[in-house]
Design an enzyme around this catalytic site. Structure first.
Site, PDB file in Angstrom:
ATOM      1  N   GLU A  84     -18.410 -73.541 -17.995  1.00 21.49           N
ATOM      2  CA  GLU A  84     -18.523 -73.580 -19.462  1.00 21.49           C
ATOM      3  C   GLU A  84     -18.296 -74.961 -20.052  1.00 21.49           C
ATOM      4  O   GLU A  84     -18.709 -75.210 -21.181  1.00 21.49           O
ATOM      5  CB  GLU A  84     -17.608 -72.547 -20.114  1.00 21.49           C
ATOM      6  CG  GLU A  84     -16.135 -72.763 -19.938  1.00 21.49           C
ATOM      7  CD  GLU A  84     -15.335 -71.711 -20.716  1.00 21.49           C
ATOM      8  OE1 GLU A  84     -15.764 -71.272 -21.791  1.00 21.49           O
ATOM      9  OE2 GLU A  84     -14.273 -71.315 -20.226  1.00 21.49           O
ATOM     10  N   LYS A  87     -14.367 -71.800 -15.900  1.00 10.65           N
ATOM     11  CA  LYS A  87     -13.941 -73.062 -16.538  1.00 10.65           C
ATOM     12  C   LYS A  87     -14.953 -74.163 -16.230  1.00 10.65           C
ATOM     13  O   LYS A  87     -15.397 -74.890 -17.098  1.00 10.65           O
ATOM     14  CB  LYS A  87     -12.549 -73.476 -16.028  1.00 10.65           C
ATOM     15  CG  LYS A  87     -11.418 -72.652 -16.576  1.00 10.65           C
ATOM     16  CD  LYS A  87     -11.008 -73.009 -17.981  1.00 10.65           C
ATOM     17  CE  LYS A  87     -11.396 -72.119 -19.095  1.00 10.65           C
ATOM     18  NZ  LYS A  87     -11.458 -70.743 -19.081  1.00 10.65           N
ATOM     19  N   ASN A 145       9.047 -74.175 -38.449  1.00  7.02           N
ATOM     20  CA  ASN A 145       8.101 -74.012 -37.348  1.00  7.02           C
ATOM     21  C   ASN A 145       8.920 -73.597 -36.144  1.00  7.02           C
ATOM     22  O   ASN A 145       9.811 -74.321 -35.713  1.00  7.02           O
ATOM     23  CB  ASN A 145       7.378 -75.343 -37.063  1.00  7.02           C
ATOM     24  CG  ASN A 145       6.586 -75.279 -35.768  1.00  7.02           C
ATOM     25  OD1 ASN A 145       6.190 -74.199 -35.328  1.00  7.02           O
ATOM     26  ND2 ASN A 145       6.393 -76.419 -35.130  1.00  7.02           N
ATOM     27  N   GLY A 146       8.674 -72.397 -35.612  1.00  5.73           N
ATOM     28  CA  GLY A 146       9.423 -71.955 -34.424  1.00  5.73           C
ATOM     29  C   GLY A 146       9.698 -70.461 -34.495  1.00  5.73           C
ATOM     30  O   GLY A 146       9.085 -69.727 -35.267  1.00  5.73           O
ATOM     31  N   GLU A 205     -11.929 -67.258 -12.607  1.00  7.80           N
ATOM     32  CA  GLU A 205     -11.566 -68.044 -13.798  1.00  7.80           C
ATOM     33  C   GLU A 205     -11.859 -69.526 -13.570  1.00  7.80           C
ATOM     34  O   GLU A 205     -12.383 -70.205 -14.456  1.00  7.80           O
ATOM     35  CB  GLU A 205     -10.099 -67.808 -14.137  1.00  7.80           C
ATOM     36  CG  GLU A 205      -9.522 -68.689 -15.222  1.00  7.80           C
ATOM     37  CD  GLU A 205     -10.216 -68.548 -16.581  1.00  7.80           C
ATOM     38  OE1 GLU A 205     -11.002 -67.599 -16.765  1.00  7.80           O
ATOM     39  OE2 GLU A 205      -9.970 -69.401 -17.443  1.00  7.80           O
ATOM     40  N   HIS A 210     -20.627 -61.595   3.487  1.00  8.84           N
ATOM     41  CA  HIS A 210     -21.593 -60.591   2.986  1.00  8.84           C
ATOM     42  C   HIS A 210     -22.706 -61.245   2.183  1.00  8.84           C
ATOM     43  O   HIS A 210     -23.267 -60.631   1.279  1.00  8.84           O
ATOM     44  CB  HIS A 210     -20.850 -59.545   2.159  1.00  8.84           C
ATOM     45  CG  HIS A 210     -19.817 -58.809   2.940  1.00  8.84           C
ATOM     46  ND1 HIS A 210     -20.111 -57.809   3.830  1.00  8.84           N
ATOM     47  CD2 HIS A 210     -18.481 -59.003   3.015  1.00  8.84           C
ATOM     48  CE1 HIS A 210     -19.010 -57.379   4.398  1.00  8.84           C
ATOM     49  NE2 HIS A 210     -17.990 -58.079   3.928  1.00  8.84           N
ATOM     50  N   CYS A 241       3.393 -74.027 -36.140  1.00 17.01           N
ATOM     51  CA  CYS A 241       3.051 -74.222 -37.551  1.00 17.01           C
ATOM     52  C   CYS A 241       3.088 -75.728 -37.816  1.00 17.01           C
ATOM     53  O   CYS A 241       3.529 -76.498 -36.988  1.00 17.01           O
ATOM     54  CB  CYS A 241       4.078 -73.559 -38.454  1.00 17.01           C
ATOM     55  SG  CYS A 241       4.335 -71.825 -38.124  1.00 17.01           S
ATOM     56  N   ARG A 251      -2.531 -76.926 -36.264  1.00 17.64           N
ATOM     57  CA  ARG A 251      -1.330 -76.289 -35.713  1.00 17.64           C
ATOM     58  C   ARG A 251      -1.193 -74.847 -36.195  1.00 17.64           C
ATOM     59  O   ARG A 251      -0.349 -74.101 -35.702  1.00 17.64           O
ATOM     60  CB  ARG A 251      -0.075 -77.067 -36.102  1.00 17.64           C
ATOM     61  CG  ARG A 251      -0.036 -78.503 -35.644  1.00 17.64           C
ATOM     62  CD  ARG A 251       1.203 -79.206 -36.144  1.00 17.64           C
ATOM     63  NE  ARG A 251       2.392 -78.579 -35.595  1.00 17.64           N
ATOM     64  CZ  ARG A 251       2.914 -78.896 -34.405  1.00 17.64           C
ATOM     65  NH1 ARG A 251       2.330 -79.817 -33.656  1.00 17.64           N
ATOM     66  NH2 ARG A 251       3.976 -78.302 -33.942  1.00 17.64           N
ATOM     67  N   LYS A 297     -15.593 -70.437 -30.107  1.00 22.46           N
ATOM     68  CA  LYS A 297     -14.222 -70.103 -29.689  1.00 22.46           C
ATOM     69  C   LYS A 297     -14.006 -68.597 -29.749  1.00 22.46           C
ATOM     70  O   LYS A 297     -13.286 -68.039 -28.950  1.00 22.46           O
ATOM     71  CB  LYS A 297     -13.202 -70.822 -30.565  1.00 22.46           C
ATOM     72  CG  LYS A 297     -11.755 -70.613 -30.156  1.00 22.46           C
ATOM     73  CD  LYS A 297     -11.504 -71.104 -28.742  1.00 22.46           C
ATOM     74  CE  LYS A 297     -10.133 -70.713 -28.250  1.00 22.46           C
ATOM     75  NZ  LYS A 297      -9.995 -70.896 -26.777  1.00 22.46           N
ATOM     76  N   TRP A 334       1.294 -70.559 -38.497  1.00 28.42           N
ATOM     77  CA  TRP A 334       0.720 -69.818 -37.378  1.00 28.42           C
ATOM     78  C   TRP A 334       1.669 -68.648 -37.187  1.00 28.42           C
ATOM     79  O   TRP A 334       2.784 -68.827 -36.680  1.00 28.42           O
ATOM     80  CB  TRP A 334       0.645 -70.685 -36.125  1.00 28.42           C
ATOM     81  CG  TRP A 334       0.093 -69.939 -34.956  1.00 28.42           C
ATOM     82  CD1 TRP A 334       0.792 -69.326 -33.945  1.00 28.42           C
ATOM     83  CD2 TRP A 334      -1.282 -69.672 -34.672  1.00 28.42           C
ATOM     84  NE1 TRP A 334      -0.050 -68.710 -33.073  1.00 28.42           N
ATOM     85  CE2 TRP A 334      -1.332 -68.904 -33.485  1.00 28.42           C
ATOM     86  CE3 TRP A 334      -2.470 -70.007 -35.290  1.00 28.42           C
ATOM     87  CZ2 TRP A 334      -2.533 -68.476 -32.924  1.00 28.42           C
ATOM     88  CZ3 TRP A 334      -3.661 -69.580 -34.714  1.00 28.42           C
ATOM     89  CH2 TRP A 334      -3.688 -68.827 -33.564  1.00 28.42           C
TER      90      TRP A 334
HETATM   91  C1  AGP Z   1     -13.055 -68.670 -21.898  1.00 30.65           C
HETATM   92  O1  AGP Z   1     -12.731 -70.023 -21.637  1.00 30.65           O
HETATM   93  C2  AGP Z   1     -13.996 -68.522 -23.058  1.00 30.65           C
HETATM   94  N1  AGP Z   1     -13.514 -69.197 -24.203  1.00 30.65           N
HETATM   95  C3  AGP Z   1     -14.394 -67.066 -23.294  1.00 30.65           C
HETATM   96  O2  AGP Z   1     -14.753 -66.474 -22.065  1.00 30.65           O
HETATM   97  C4  AGP Z   1     -13.290 -66.187 -23.914  1.00 30.65           C
HETATM   98  O3  AGP Z   1     -12.263 -65.955 -22.971  1.00 30.65           O
HETATM   99  C5  AGP Z   1     -13.929 -64.840 -24.304  1.00 30.65           C
HETATM  100  O4  AGP Z   1     -14.926 -65.070 -25.283  1.00 30.65           O
HETATM  101  C6  AGP Z   1     -12.905 -63.826 -24.849  1.00 30.65           C
HETATM  102  O5  AGP Z   1     -12.329 -64.344 -26.017  1.00 30.65           O
HETATM  103  P1  AGP Z   1     -11.026 -63.604 -26.598  1.00 30.65           P
HETATM  104  O6  AGP Z   1      -9.949 -63.761 -25.566  1.00 30.65           O
HETATM  105  O7  AGP Z   1     -10.719 -64.343 -27.867  1.00 30.65           O
HETATM  106  O8  AGP Z   1     -11.350 -62.176 -26.831  1.00 30.65           O
END
Ligand code: AGP
Length: 616
Positions: A496, A493, A100-101, A489, A512, A2, A27, A611, A74
């Site tokens: 993206e 990263k 905050n905590g 993963e 394969h 927070c 935050r 996001k 938060w």
């Molecule tokens: C991952 O770096 C991306 N931001 C994206 O794949 C994300 O994980 C995906 O859209 C799922 O989002 P969520 O965890 O908020 O459901």
């Protein structure tokens, strides 16, 4: 996480506090609230953003006063709503607090206070704390500062608090353990600022005191700040720092991007995820959402894990965790596929959904489908009170704090931390795990944050490797077992945020087909830790080397064999195989970050991405 900010001095407090809250919204932004004192206490608070608080205040003229504080929340305990918003007031109405905590032992403290006829309006741990301070103040007949010091010695958890006593309205008392507090010192001590970081006061003063853990301060206008140790009330001579950062740097905690800040927050975020849940020395994992539904988990025919993107990768790690440790059959599904393929779901299924934002449309739709077929749905989210958290039958929060960078980093490691705790809890309950192995896992989990911290020191090495491979058109990522999902993963990263094409594969899959891609222009990132099928990964590396592929290997500290054949190695600390994803993912996060920066990409807001994907 927070944001807290306060002011005491000769200026009008309201504009300083509101602007400070706007700067601290990164935050947390579930709710906002403010206290002002002008011959009496005025509190205004609301669910929503700081702008909603301003709208609320515009209908009320009480904005006067030279002392006050504000909070942007938060949520951790208690969903985001008006009642749970900060500030919180003690039963007498005299004491007001922002926090905050997380207070881990708030439940026990609350029960004790109820026995002493205290009542509570909110579901928050913070309201318990302010009434504990009130009870101590009353029974010891002492000043606010002393009451805070005594009360905090009864508290277990993390906090940055600011407390006000309307019977002594010319002072603020602040204290910290685990959550930051900065005190801005005005000219000739005529005014003071308090905040989670210096962004609310950097334009007024560059002189600041950063409280250390287990320190508190009594701030009175026109008087030196008094710093004390919470443990024994001893006086500390404050060290006043000259701030050098600008506003933007402060919001990012001194890092160039939110993503890097969030990568470096992972030791703290992982600790916050198991805080109050893991009591290793007593062999306890306490998770109400699992405890209350243990029969459903133990009698399930299978666990179906549904998620998207990075959260889906965490689900793949969980498949190894649940089947290896708890011996429960698991299927992992992309939410977007699951919801449309007319899946077979029964009342004997447990569906676990994973989502950082708690708002991903496909995951939300998958929950509704599963519920309509009678399955029990357990939601793992990072955002308290989010749609997915509310739609699931039960769940658990990762407590990672806001993740601002679009590329998920601390969300991934905190999801895996939570899933590991659930797998261990179920394994213990099913007896599929010996007590010795169980206790060993719990002790090892407590060592993970320090091992992540140690691993972050590899950053320079990773940055150097990034500089060599930043211009490649394609990359391959390979991993086996628990680290196959980490390979996926790592590739995501890189894709993206640097826009370089990358693919993750199980290491054994090379022969394969993908091995046809190998030549001297193809860097291959291989997770080759000394657990699982190490020798087989070594032979995969040999296959690549013989075709002139470039090998960047993530190895366990002390590795000799892979070091001899790889072009570069990044060493990770030793840990249980089940916990290696918490470590092996770190260098891959840093690698994608550095390459994206070197390519001048928009790291925190990559092109075409959001996001939270709230549309289908
Ligand atoms: C991952 O770096 C991306 N931001 C994206 O794949 C994300 O994980 C995906 O859209 C799922 O989002 P969520 O965890 O908020 O459901």
């Amino acid at each position: 996480m927070c944001g807290i900010t306060g002011y005491i001095g000769y200026r009008e407090a309201y504009p300083i506090i509101i602007k400070g809250l706007q700067r601290l919204e990164y935050r947390g932004y579930d709710s906002a609230g403010i206290l002002l004192y002008n011959d009496d206490v005025f509190i205004s608070k609301t669910k929503g953003k700081v702008s909603d608080l301003e709208d609320l205040m515009n209908t009320d003229s009480s904005k006067q006063g030279n002392i006050g504080f504000g909070h942007t929340r938060w949520a951790t305990h208690g969903i985001p709503n008006n009642i749970n918003s900060h500030p919180h007031t003690s039963n007498s109405g005299n004491l007001v607090i922002i926090h905050n905590g997380i207070i881990e032992n708030y439940d026990a403290l609350k029960k004790e206070l109820i026995k002493r006829n205290y009542t509570f309006k909110s579901d928050t741990d913070t309201e318990v704390l302010v009434n504990l301070i009130e009870e101590v103040k009353k029974t010891n007949d002492c000043k606010l500062g002393k009451a805070v010091q005594i009360a905090l010695n009864e508290v277990i958890g993390a906090y940055a608090i600011c407390v006000f006593d309307k019977t002594k309205p010319n002072e603020l008392v602040v204290a910290r353990l685990g959550s930051p507090i900065a005190i801005g010192i005005g000219k000739e001590n005529k005014e003071f600022f308090v905040a989670s970081d210096a962004s609310p006061f950097i334009e007024y003063t560059k002189n600041a005191i950063y409280l250390e853990d287990e320190e508190m301060a009594i701030i009175t206008a026109n008087k030196e700040v008094e710093i004390r140790k919470i443990k024994d009330d001893s006086i500390i001579t404050p060290e006043i720092q000259q701030l050098k950062m600008n506003l933007e740097q402060i919001e990012k905690g001194g890092y160039d991007h939110f993503m890097l800040k969030e990568i470096y927050e992972q030791p703290h975020a992982i600790t916050d995820t198991y805080r109050g849940r893991l009591i290793a020395n007593q062999g306890i994992i306490r998770m109400a959402g699992v405890d209350d539904n243990m029969e459903k988990f133990l009698n399930a025919d299978r666990i179906i894990i549904v998620a998207c993107g990075t959260s889906w990768h965490a689900g793949l790690v969980a498949e190894y965790l649940f089947e290896d440790i708890a011996r429960i059959p698991v299927e992992v599904e992309y939410a977007s596929e699951f919801r449309y393929r007319n899946p077979i779901i029964t009342e004997k299924d447990v569906v676990i959904t994973i989502s950082q934002s708690g708002e991903t449309a496909d995951t939300l739709a998958a929950i509704k489908l599963a519920k309509s077929k009678g399955a029990f749905v357990f939601g793992i989210c990072n955002v308290v009170g989010s749609s997915i958290a509310r739609e699931a039958h039960a769940g658990a929060y990762t407590h990672a704090g806001p993740e601002i960078g679009v590329a998920s980093t601390k969300a991934f490691t905190t999801q895996i931390t939570l899933l590991s705790l659930i797998a261990l809890k179920l394994g213990k309950a099913k007896g599929s795990l010996s007590n010795a192995a169980y206790r060993n896992y719990l002790q090892e989990m407590e060592l993970i944050p320090k091992k992540v911290e140690r691993l972050l020191k590899e950053d320079e090495n990773v940055k150097y490797i990034s500089s060599i491979y930043k211009d490649v058109p394609n990359c391959l990522y390979l991993g086996r077992g628990y680290n196959f999902p980490v390979a996926l993963e790592g590739a995501l990263k890189l894709k993206e945020i640097s826009y370089i094409h990358a693919e993750g594969y199980p290491a054994a899959e090379m022969k394969h087909g993908p091995i046809a891609l190998i030549d001297e222009n193809m860097p291959v990132f291989v997770i080759a830790i000394n657990k699982g099928h190490y020798e087989k990964v070594v032979s995969n590396i040999q296959e690549i080397k013989s075709r002139k592929g470039k090998i960047i290997a993530i190895v366990t500290e002390g590795d000799i064999q892979v070091k001899k054949i790889a072009d570069h190695v990044i060493e990770i600390p030793e840990t249980e195989e089940a916990f290696t994803p918490l470590l092996t993912t770190i260098p891959l996060q840093l690698l994608s970050y550095h390459i994206a920066v070197m390519l001048n990409k928009n790291v925190d807001q990559p092109r075409n991405l959001a996001k939270s994907v709230t549309v289908e």
